[in-house]
Design an enzyme around this catalytic site. Structure first.
Site, PDB file in Angstrom:
ATOM      1  N   CYS A   1       0.780  -1.213   0.000  1.00 26.69           N
ATOM      2  CA  CYS A   1       0.000   0.000   0.000  1.00 26.69           C
ATOM      3  C   CYS A   1       0.817   1.271   0.000  1.00 26.69           C
ATOM      4  O   CYS A   1       2.008   1.262  -0.163  1.00 26.69           O
ATOM      5  CB  CYS A   1      -0.833  -0.001   1.254  1.00 26.69           C
ATOM      6  SG  CYS A   1      -0.241  -1.202   2.435  1.00 26.69           S
TER       7      CYS A   1
ATOM      8  N   ASN B   1       3.125  -0.674   5.529  1.00 23.12           N
ATOM      9  CA  ASN B   1       3.266  -0.905   4.099  1.00 23.12           C
ATOM     10  C   ASN B   1       4.302  -1.993   3.937  1.00 23.12           C
ATOM     11  O   ASN B   1       5.448  -1.823   4.323  1.00 23.12           O
ATOM     12  CB  ASN B   1       3.722   0.389   3.411  1.00 23.12           C
ATOM     13  CG  ASN B   1       4.079   0.167   1.943  1.00 23.12           C
ATOM     14  OD1 ASN B   1       3.916  -0.927   1.413  1.00 23.12           O
ATOM     15  ND2 ASN B   1       4.564   1.210   1.298  1.00 23.12           N
ATOM     16  N   GLY B   2       3.888  -3.117   3.363  1.00 24.60           N
ATOM     17  CA  GLY B   2       4.821  -4.215   3.180  1.00 24.60           C
ATOM     18  C   GLY B   2       4.206  -5.516   3.610  1.00 24.60           C
ATOM     19  O   GLY B   2       2.994  -5.682   3.570  1.00 24.60           O
TER      20      GLY B   2
ATOM     21  N   MET C   1      18.606 -27.555 -16.295  1.00 22.42           N
ATOM     22  CA  MET C   1      17.538 -28.200 -17.063  1.00 22.42           C
ATOM     23  C   MET C   1      16.396 -28.743 -16.206  1.00 22.42           C
ATOM     24  O   MET C   1      15.742 -29.711 -16.569  1.00 22.42           O
ATOM     25  CB  MET C   1      18.090 -29.320 -17.951  1.00 22.42           C
ATOM     26  CG  MET C   1      19.073 -28.877 -19.011  1.00 22.42           C
ATOM     27  SD  MET C   1      18.438 -27.634 -20.155  1.00 22.42           S
ATOM     28  CE  MET C   1      17.356 -28.604 -21.187  1.00 22.42           C
TER      29      MET C   1
ATOM     30  N   GLU D   1      16.625 -13.102 -20.604  1.00 22.69           N
ATOM     31  CA  GLU D   1      16.937 -11.824 -19.970  1.00 22.69           C
ATOM     32  C   GLU D   1      18.200 -11.184 -20.503  1.00 22.69           C
ATOM     33  O   GLU D   1      18.697 -10.220 -19.946  1.00 22.69           O
ATOM     34  CB  GLU D   1      16.967 -11.964 -18.449  1.00 22.69           C
ATOM     35  CG  GLU D   1      18.219 -12.546 -17.861  1.00 22.69           C
ATOM     36  CD  GLU D   1      18.352 -12.148 -16.399  1.00 22.69           C
ATOM     37  OE1 GLU D   1      18.539 -13.035 -15.580  1.00 22.69           O
ATOM     38  OE2 GLU D   1      18.244 -10.948 -16.101  1.00 22.69           O
TER      39      GLU D   1
ATOM     40  N   LYS E   1      14.367 -21.933 -10.156  1.00 28.27           N
ATOM     41  CA  LYS E   1      14.939 -21.336  -8.947  1.00 28.27           C
ATOM     42  C   LYS E   1      14.180 -20.082  -8.561  1.00 28.27           C
ATOM     43  O   LYS E   1      14.721 -18.983  -8.603  1.00 28.27           O
ATOM     44  CB  LYS E   1      16.415 -21.022  -9.149  1.00 28.27           C
ATOM     45  CG  LYS E   1      16.680 -20.335 -10.483  1.00 28.27           C
ATOM     46  CD  LYS E   1      18.112 -19.925 -10.637  1.00 28.27           C
ATOM     47  CE  LYS E   1      18.371 -19.494 -12.060  1.00 28.27           C
ATOM     48  NZ  LYS E   1      19.704 -19.024 -12.300  1.00 28.27           N
TER      49      LYS E   1
END
Lengths: 484, 1517
Positions: free
Chosen positions: B29, B249-250, B492, B910, B957
């Site tokens: 929030c 918040n969190g 893999m 990525e 992972k």
């Protein structure tokens, strides 16, 4: 795997050298020189320890190849033989005689020569025997159950060793005078000297396996009789009926089955004397059949001093490289140069034997034509006939199944359409308590399959006798190698 | 409803069904605090707070019902003047009456309430003075909120015994607790000091809904406001913030453990201050959120006599363990209190008040933003963002930000701000904590050593069999750890059956999967940010939490959670050492008596413990040693958790420390699980003995026994730290007992009995099968006949590498061969053989979907000719995100070409994309991934995307970052990634711009502005709770939600992650589908699934469970030649797939055509399934889970107990759309940039310079981004000439100011900016300077927020002022000048230049591997410790060349910002330059040097020769 880049550093395959031809054909000893430990280490270091070890699948025994490659690389022979023995009762046999489907499926083989798995295997067991690491593993307690194993080839011996270790009392019956079956009398010494068998039998005896050579079941002792004496019977008599070639002149003197010839030679090499031995000395020899048995005949004939040896094969000369329809990791049909081929003789392909020619009832030659394929059948191409001179013709055309009928009481062991003995998933024949393993059930196959079947059948028998089993069962009767 | 706890009332959430569970709701929030130091209350404070709240609207969320907010509220001082005016009875003096809102069920409720409440009050010497109906205006509410709306009244309570102050407050507290418990109402607050108004409203609705708040007479000196973003759309009235003392918040990651420990502590609570302590228990009310639980504990601590700051310091301690610059006294305070309570750990910004003090604190990681200003007249405003209230800059005297672990405190009574240091020093000095520690604390390492016991080979191997060790365990897990001290990597993914489906007996550990942080909270970076972590833990009895005595410090301190045999001996013989009594529990039972004996033994053990505790025992060692032929060991995890939970139930848990002596522990997952279920320390004795043996017999060489054992312990312990950080937890003490696991395949009954509080979604096995599994292992250790397997010391294994005797793998020699052969020869018949091998699991079960049957015949079959063509179906397929870098260019392009040919999608991964590929329609990847490393994420890259995928987690992972080792960073890879060849690249575990759901919303917002046509994906990994996360992601406006199975993944990963984190996609997909439907959000997002998808049947099942699109990674790689070597991380891929080595790449044989064959075959199979199920297209089939049958008769001994019905329990078909029918409303038309674009026409069309001036507020986010997209669209990678579009804005800029702007755009901001300025800067130019009218000194004030310049690739930034934490994380090419930074600056930087003219925070340059920085008066102790000690970073004086570069930048800084600081430094530059330090990564410098030499010698930079020289230096270390 200690060196992930090993295969990049050592890109070539290197195996033990064969002794010089001129020297080795003067004796019957094995053709190979001793393993060079440095080379072995290097070669073992080429193993990539694959996430999927295709070699381990390619081997019917499921040999833990990456494991013992690594241990060889680390020069931990003691651990290596443990890992090798865990899946293979007789690595000294396969290490010398197996055509190594593992190497055909080695991942390195996709684009580099594969790891020299077979030689590494042989070196591990040779070292183990040399250092006294092969010990008897007698059971701690007996089950009281008895098992007869009929046939002392690799399947029978493997089953016997497994069952003995599980605590059963096992007797191995062999029709010949020595234990070993095909290993003993089918394989010439230059491929495997017989002390390998003897020292393995010593171990087995020490574990408690009993050997009954010279007893032919079905004649000297009836199957019925045998069956009454044991809780279970394993038939491991092999596929010993040779494929014949019933053409004109087959009855001529000097035309023999290869196995007849090889057995006699092997007996003589073992120190026996054989009356009227078939020998190639000074003769023109023709061998029909381009397989391993043919090569064994060739090497034997060479050593006996044949004047000439011609090997005739009906099919094409196999290519040196894989064909598209035999992709990796299947076992390809490739042109092979066995040690015997290096030594002597000529190989002809697409040779269709039309008839044997003789004079005075003795063979003098073979009429051969080119092979033509019509409707999938290989036939002689008219007009291409020629005659090759011969004093001795050896038929090395393979085997068609077990010999003789096996009858117990009113029942007879059933056969499949290929005339092999039928068996269930658990190696059981139609007669309760009677099992079959090896070539007798599978048909002519490789030694490694024989050992695998012997192990698996032992597990099945142990389970049959005890209700459960801890013995491993590496293959199913229906299993075959990977194919395209 | 009366049986529910008050937290579970007043919401509209449907009850749990299927995999949907409302209890998994998470929130995050925006918040703000307003206070005045002027000493007088006023309505202006309320007004300002409500204004701030309204300006935080974008941080909150609305669900499917547009009018219903997730919640908002306010806490203020008691508005005495207002109450006097609106009540018609006699109010006692201010402070002598309590007041508060009450949420009542309905009218009837309210009638009975009054009398009952009055009676309760009387019993406590209180008096209900009056009830006031609170005026509300429900016309502003959304439908859902209205449905759940309670009756809202206000109570006024006085005292009948003259109690005042704290005593009165405590009486009110007790009354409130009693009322909530017995009357089942909810009291937002009941206090004489403060009052809370809150509800299920949006930030805009709060004030109109409660007209009280608009009343001028409603006055306060302080106000806290909060706006909630809840992941599901069924927020509740009570769970809106603020609570009684805080707004948060969190997320508290450790809340499960905190709750358990709190419950355990209750038995020992005592305090003379409380009249009826029992009535306050349980302290934590079930059903509350993490924030609610936190508030309840805080309130108890404060009302029991600790000051509010003191209590906050206990609950959210700063990272003190490794702090060199903290005062000893303060460290001692923290250490002492760590023995009282574990940290409530998680990303948290908490604002708090007790009615006169008001403050805020950040957790140790500092992952939430908080900015404050103070004006000349004493107005203090602190909020998640700056600019929420428009304040004339000339009034501002101070600006700052919340800092990690630091406290911001204002005392409204005395009218002053109290510094963090002052308040903490005062509290630290309040008792002689240090002396108490010294007198009582015992360090285990100080105890005398005991004689070491060595074990024989036979003994070790017998026990290895007992505990199910395999050769593979030793070879793959134990030996590598002993050699290197680190957990080994694999690659893999995992394609073996999960434990629940396995034929082999599995360890109990295997039934538990690790949870991990995803979206709602970030994983931590335990390596680069190790400074905030702690593995040390104290064991021993805990004392009364409400007290503080020297006795409290009587604990044994362990530095590490894994202990050696010798250390354990010290604890076992604690009495000899004089540190208290210990008791060893033998976890053995008679194995031949089976399940009964096991259960009975566990009961006995519990009784034994009760006695041990009663006799004053301090340490419990549970042990599975000494098993024999008759007695088998109880699995250590079962033993530990059973004991832990029994001790909690018996109220004994905190009286003893729990240590585990376990033979079955051999990997990090095992250690983590034991700690997660309550152990303080683990002694993995057999793993250590195994290592000893391996060293002695030569398997492990070149290392001593002692060193190898130490390495193993280190590897196990460090691995646990990593697992903790995946969950976002920093200290072992709060991970302990936090139960961050879910069970798969265990029966609920079993879990409830021994693992209370753990989720087990599918049911499964219980003690009976566990006993059978133990017996099976036991019999192999004590075989009837040893000679049957004389050569097999241990079983082979086969979990990681395929072995015939091991578990089945989906990819095995046969399936790999058939798949390759089929696709290479285009043989559908062979492909069918392949699919049959994968699908037909009748004999060997491998996957959950293997248990399903397709129900043909429910609908009439259709002719296959009527089914949509394969060419349509393949468009739904995509290949997985595998980076160019992890796989070879050949492999990457092959996939791209194939997918482009099919009209399907490939994914960049990525690693960015070369410009020449980016623009090539044949070779481009249409999905561009944005991962935490942001490699190559530029305006160009985003502009040319069809889809943009935000990778929150990856299957192999989850919760971890990626890594490209130096030897894989070949020159061509480095170029694409904007990095240096031969220098390793790391992507951080978290996205540093996503620490919570509202941050994700922000990134989606930013990316959508960087390319409004692209769909934005959010990639999640399947785990319990993914449904609510998915709902939150849908509310954050993602276009596509990707659910990844735990088992997929092609990248390298620690083995424990590969095997033990996350769940199969069948579960995650079903939960996501169900939750999205229940929340009415399904129709606005597309759902994609991936993870070991291999056949048409897999696709069909995924579609029926709700997926519209399907991803594949390993299978197309196998088609391209991959043979599952699983060595991707070693760069030795022998088939040229996962390597950059040119020699190996030459071996690549993959062809696009083969890949196309694969997908066409798949689609053909799908068509056949569609036809037989009676569908003409996939669209028709999506979500029809009723066509799946889970009742398949299977004879699997374990799977028998599984109940798959929850997977199929989709809401009724009429419950709403089953798939996407509409699009997200991205509100693109409302973006600020439209003004900029309109004013830039000349520049956009003719490259003519333009200049623009505009005001700005914090609600304008990602300013410049959309304009940047327009520039890039037209001018490509070159952009425009610098500053062609020259924009001046003034005011407070919203988040992500200037994100991704390309060259040609210059943004100059006069005023303030929030987080993420210059995110992904792609050549643009940003200037931030104080407002012209500002009066404060710029260099001492915070002008921009956290994570500035994250992932910048080129461009410039000049910032006149201080910025927050994590400045220039992952900068790879931009130049930035700034006047001060927070913690963790320059983290992971790989290129570019930073100039820092002021103070730095701690942990500078962690993981920095490129670029350089000039820093004024750098404190070396602020530089990342290991980077310095390992020699990764050099701190150098400036060379002449450097000095001149610096001078130029300073001049530019003055020119752009008018910086007084820079001007001053320039004045006496020759002297000042000596105070600058150059921070330079060593490998980077070496590589640059080689390149320089090569250029001089005229050699090609990417030649093999240069490459080998580069590798030589970078691997030299």
């Amino acid at each position: 795997m200690a060196d992930p880049r090993g295969f990049l550093k050592v890109t070539e395959r290197e195996t033990a050298k064969r002794r010089p031809i001129e020297v080795r054909i003067k004796d019957w000893r094995e053709v190979y020189e001793d393993h060079d430990p440095a080379v072995l280490k290097q070669q073992a270091g080429r193993c990539m320890d694959c996430g999927i070890a295709f070699c381990h699948q390619g081997c019917p025994l499921g040999n833990l190849i990456p494991e013992w490659n690594d241990l060889t690389w680390r020069q931990d022979g003691r651990a290596a033989i443990e890992r090798l023995h865990a899946t293979n009762n007789f690595p000294e046999f396969t290490g010398k005689l197996c055509p190594a489907p593992c190497e055909s499926s080695c991942v390195l083989g996709i684009n580099q020569p594969p790891v020299t798995i077979k030689e590494i295997e042989a070196s591990i067991i040779d070292q183990a025997f040399d250092r006294g690491w092969v010990e008897a593993h007698a059971p701690e307690r007996m089950t009281g159950k008895t098992v007869a194993v009929v046939g002392s080839g690799p399947a029978g011996l493997a089953a016997a060793q497994q069952l003995t270790r599980a605590g059963h009392t096992v007797a191995v019956y062999e029709k010949d005078d020595r234990i070993g079956g095909l290993l003993r009398y089918g394989i010439p010494d230059f491929k495997m000297e017989k002390y390998h068998i003897d020292r393995r039998l010593e171990q087995m005896s020490a574990e408690g396996t009993r050997f009954r050579p010279g007893v032919a079941i079905g004649s000297e002792l009836s199957w019925d009789e045998l069956f009454r004496r044991y809780e279970a019977v394993l038939i491991a008599t092999g596929s010993s009926r040779p494929r014949d070639l019933k053409i004109e002149g087959r009855d001529l003197e000097g035309v023999h089955f290869a196995m007849e010839y090889l057995t006699q030679s092997n007996r003589v090499v073992a120190g026996d004397s054989v009356i009227d031995q078939i020998v190639a000395t000074g003769k023109k020899v023709i061998i029909l059949g381009g397989g391993d048995t043919g090569a064994d005949c060739l090497g034997t004939a060479t050593r006996q001093g044949a004047e000439s040896v011609t090997t005739l094969a009906i099919g094409f000369q196999p290519p040196a490289e894989r064909q598209e329809n035999q992709p990796w990791p299947t076992f390809p049909n490739l042109f092979e140069v066995a040690s015997a081929h290096e030594e002597f003789g000529e190989r002809k392909y697409l040779a269709n034997t039309v008839r044997f020619i003789g004079v005075d009832g003795k063979v003098t030659g073979v009429e051969v034509a080119e092979t033509e394929v019509i409707d999938g059948r290989r036939v002689a191409k008219a007009g291409t006939e020629q005659i090759i001179e011969a004093d001795l013709v050896l038929l090395a055309l393979g085997f068609t199944g077990p010999e003789g009928e096996i009858e117990i009481g009113d029942a007879r062991v059933e056969r499949d359409e290929k005339t092999n003995l039928s068996r269930s998933d658990k190696y059981a024949t139609n007669i309760d308590g009677v099992f079959v393993a090896g070539d007798a059930g599978r048909g002519q196959s490789l030694i490694v399959w024989a050992i695998a079947e012997g192990r698996a059948a032992a597990a099945a028998i142990d389970e049959y006798l005890e209700g459960t089993t801890m013995l491993p069962a590496p293959v199913k009767p229906s299993e075959i190698g990977m194919h395209a | 409803m009366s049986g529910l706890s008050p937290f579970e009332r007043f919401n509209t959430a449907p009850a749990a069904s299927g995999l949907y569970d409302p209890a998994r709701d998470k929130d995050a929030c925006g918040l703000a605090m307003v206070a005045t130091l002027r000493g007088t209350a006023g309505h202006d404070i309320i007004d300002t707070a409500l204004t701030a709240l309204r300006n935080l609207e974008h941080r909150g969320a609305v669900g499917s019902d547009e009018g219903t907010g997730d919640g908002a509220g306010i806490i203020t001082q008691m508005p005495d003047r207002f109450f006097r005016a609106v009540t018609n009875f006699v109010l006692p003096a201010a402070g002598e009456y309590g007041a508060g809102l009450v949420f009542l069920e309905d009218d009837a409720d309210s009638r009975t309430f009054e009398a009952s409440f009055a009676k309760l009050a009387e019993e406590l010497s209180l008096k209900l003075l009056s009830l006031r109906v609170v005026p509300t205006d429900d016309s502003v509410l959304g439908d859902l909120a209205k449905t759940a709306m309670p009756q809202i009244v206000q109570v006024f309570v006085g005292s009948t015994n003259g109690a005042t102050g704290d005593e009165f407050e405590r009486a009110l507290y007790l009354l409130r607790r009693k009322s909530e418990r017995s009357l089942k109402v909810y009291h937002p607050s009941l206090s004489a000091k403060t009052i809370v108004y809150k509800g299920m409203v949006t930030t805009l609705q709060l004030e109109p809904f409660y007209p009280d708040l608009s009343d001028e007479r409603f006055e306060s000196k302080l106000a806290l406001v909060h706006s909630r973003f809840s992941t599901n759309t069924f927020p509740s009235w009570p769970l809106a913030h603020p609570f009684r003392m805080i707004a948060h918040n969190g997320e508290i990651n450790t809340v499960k453990g905190n709750r358990n420990w709190m419950r355990a502590r209750e038995a020992r609570l005592s305090s003379e201050l409380h009249k009826d302590l029992e009535a306050l228990k349980p302290v934590i009310t079930p059903g509350g959120s993490d924030s609610a639980s936190f508030d309840e504990v805080l309130e108890l601590l404060v009302l029991s006599g600790r000051s509010l700051p003191h209590a906050m310091m206990m609950m959210i301690p700063e990272a003190w363990e490794k702090q060199t610059d903290m005062s000893l006294q303060l460290r001692e305070f923290y250490e002492y209190h760590s023995m009282l309570m574990e940290p409530w750990d998680g990303p948290a910004a908490v604002i708090f008040t007790d009615g006169s003090l008001v403050g805020a604190t950040l957790d140790r990681n500092g992952l939430r933003p908080g900015r404050y200003i103070v004006t000349e007249d004493g107005l203090v405003i602190l909020a998640s963002e700056i600019g929420v209230v428009d304040i004339d800059p000339s009034r501002i005297v101070r600006k700052g930000r919340l800092q990690p672990g630091r406290m911001f405190l204002a005392d409204t009574a005395t009218g002053r701000l109290i510094d963090d240091e002052e308040i903490k020093a005062e509290i630290a000095a309040s008792e002689p904590w240090g002396q108490w520690l010294k007198d009582n604390r015992i360090n285990l390492k100080d105890l005398p050593d005991r004689e070491h016991v060595a074990h024989t080979k036979n003994s070790v191997s017998r026990r290895q069999r007992t505990f199910g060790y395999t050769e593979e365990d030793l070879r793959m897990l134990v030996a590598p750890m002993a050699r290197t001290g680190a957990e080994p990597l694999g690659a893999m993914g995992s394609d073996t059956p999960i434990a629940a489906l396995s034929e082999k007996p599995r360890l109990l550990f295997d039934y538990f999967v690790q949870q991990f942080a995803q979206v709602t909270n970030p994983p931590l970076d335990s390596i680069r940010e190790e400074i905030v972590t702690s593995l040390s833990v104290g064991i021993g009895p805990e004392q009364n939490l409400l007290d503080a005595t020297p006795e409290h410090a009587r604990m044994v301190i362990l530095d590490f959670p894994v202990i050696s045999n010798d250390e354990l001996s010290k604890i076992k013989y604690s009495e000899d050492a004089g540190i208290g009594k210990s008791h060893v529990v033998k976890g053995l039972y008679r194995v031949d008596e089976g399940e009964e004996a096991l259960a009975e033994r566990l009961r006995e053990i519990c009784l034994e413990l009760d006695e041990a505790v009663a006799s004053g025992c301090n340490f419990i060692v549970v042990s599975d040693r000494d098993s024999n032929r008759e007695l088998a060991p109880i699995p250590s995890l079962l033993l530990t958790s059973a004991v832990h939970h029994h001790l909690i139930r018996a109220g004994n848990r905190t009286k003893v420390g729990l240590v585990v002596e376990a033979g079955d522990v051999r990997e990090v997952h095992h250690v983590a699980a034991l700690i997660g279920y309550g152990a303080a320390a683990i002694n993995p004795y057999l793993a250590m003995e195994s290592v000893e043996l391996m060293v002695r017999n030569g398997t492990i060489q070149g290392i001593t026994v002692e060193h190898a054992t130490k390495n193993l312990i280190k590897g196990l312990g460090k691995g646990v730290l990593k697992i903790m950080s995946k969950m976002g937890i920093s200290t072992v003490s709060s991970y302990s007992g936090a139960q961050c696991f879910e069970a798969i395949g265990l029966s609920q009954e079993f879990v409830d009995a021994y693992f209370t509080g753990t989720t087990s979604q599918l049911g499964g096995i219980g003690l009976e099968v566990i006993a059978a599994e133990i017996a099976s292992r036991h019999s192999s250790a004590y075989p009837v006949e040893r000679a049957t397997r004389p050569h097999e010391e241990l079983e082979v294994g086969g979990e990681y590498q395929w072995r015939r005797e091991g578990p089945p793998h989906l990819f095995n020699p046969e399936t790999v061969f058939k798949l390759q052969h089929a696709t290479r020869t285009k043989r559908f018949d062979i492909f069918r053989e392949y699919s049959k091998l994968v699908d037909d699991q009748a004999e060997r079960l491998m996957t959950l979907r293997g248990l399903f049957m397709l129900r043909e015949g429910v609908r009439p079959a259709v002719s296959i000719s009527e089914v949509e063509p394969a060419s349509e179906i393949v468009k739904r397929f995509s290949t997985g995100a595998m980076s160019y870098g992890s796989i070879s260019p050949e492999a990457h392009e092959t996939l791209a070409i194939a997918m482009n040919n099919l009209g399907a999608k490939s994914n960049t991964g990525e690693g960015g994309e070369d410009v020449e590929r980016l623009l090539d329609p044949a070779r481009r990847s249409s999905i561009k991934q944005v991962a935490s490393g942001r490699f190559g994420v530029t305006s160009m890259y985003l502009t040319h995307a069809d889809d943009i995928q935000i990778k929150m987690a990856q299957g192999a992972k989850p919760g971890e970052g990626g890594q490209l080792p130096p030897n894989k960073v070949y020159p061509w890879i480095a170029a694409t990634r904007h990095s240096t060849p031969g220098v390793g690249l790391i992507s951080p575990p978290p996205h540093h711009d996503i620490y919570s759901i509202e941050d994700l919303k922000q990134l989606i917002f930013d990316l959508k502005r960087a390319n409004s046509k692209a769909r934005i994906h959010v990639k999640l990994v399947s785990q319990v709770g993914i449904g609510t996360v998915a709902a939150g992601v849908a509310k954050a406006k993602a276009d596509v939600i990707l659910v990844s199975g735990h088992d997929g993944g092609t990248g390298a990963s620690p083995l424990n992650s590969l095997k033990h984190a996350g769940t199969p996609w069948e579960l995650g997909l079903a939960e996501a589908q169900q939750t999205l439907m229940v929340n009415g959000l399904r129709d606005r997002v597309s759902v994609q699934v991936d993870g070991q998808m291999k056949t048409g049947r897999d696709v069909m099942i995924a579609a029926l469970l709700g997926a519209e699109e399907f991803g594949f990674a390993t299978a197309p790689l196998v088609v391209s030649g991959c043979v599952m070597m699983r060595v991707c991380h070693l760069d030795t891929c022998p088939v040229g797939v996962a390597t950059q080595n040119p020699d190996l790449r030459a071996r690549f044989t993959g062809q696009a055509e083969h890949v196309e064959n694969f997908f066409m075959f798949l689609a053909e199979e799908v068509r056949e399934y569609l036809a037989s199920l009676g569908f003409r297209s996939l669209d028709e089939a999506i979500g029809h889970s009723e066509l799946l049958d889970a009742n398949r008769a299977i004879s699997h001994w374990k799977a028998d107990g599984l109940d798959l019905t929850p997977i199929l329990a989709a809401p009724a078909p009429n419950a709403g759309p089953l798939r996407r029918f509409t699009f997200q409303d991205h509100q693109l038309a409302e973006h600020f940039d439209h003004q900029l674009i309109a004013a830039s026409i000349k520049a956009l069309e003719d490259a003519q310079p333009v200049s623009i001036s505009l005001p700005i507020t914090n609600t304008a986010q990602a300013v410049g981004t959309m304009l940047g997209h327009e520039v890039t669209k037209r001018y490509g990678v070159e952009g425009l000439a610098e500053a062609t579009i020259d924009i001046h804005v003034s005011g407070a800029a919203g988040q992500s100011f200037g994100a991704f702007i390309p060259k040609g755009i210059k943004l100059t901001l006069s005023g303030d900016s929030n987080d993420y300025v210059g995110k992904g800067l792609s050549g643009g130019y940003i200037v931030v300077k104080p407002a012209d009218s500002s009066v404060y000194p710029a260099d001492q004030n915070v002008i921009a927020g956290n994570v500035i310049g994250y992932g910048a690739t080129s461009g410039s930034m000049f910032i006149s002022g201080i910025v927050g934490e994590r400045f220039l994380v992952r900068n790879s090419g931009a130049t930035a000048v700034v006047e001060g930074v927070g913690d963790h600056a320059l983290e992971y930087m790989t290129g570019g230049v930073a100039v820092i003219l002021g103070k730095t925070g701690r942990n500078l340059a962690a993981g920095m591997s490129g670029g350089y920085a000039f820093i004024y008066k750098l404190r070396a102790d602020h530089v990342n410790h290991s980077a310095l000690t390992d020699g990764e970073i050099d701190l150098l004086p400036l060379s002449e060349f450097d000095a001149s570069a610096l001078k130029t930048l300073l001049q530019k800084h003055v020119e752009e910002t008018g910086s007084k600081l820079a001007a001053k430094l320039l004045q006496n530059f020759e002297t000042n330059v000596k105070d600058f330090t150059k921070v330079l990564p060593r490998d980077y410098a070496r590589v640059l040097e080689i390149q320089r030499e090569a250029t001089q010698a005229g050699e090609a930079l990417d030649s093999p020769k240069i490459w080998s020289r580069i590798l030589e230096v970078s691997s030299r270390g």
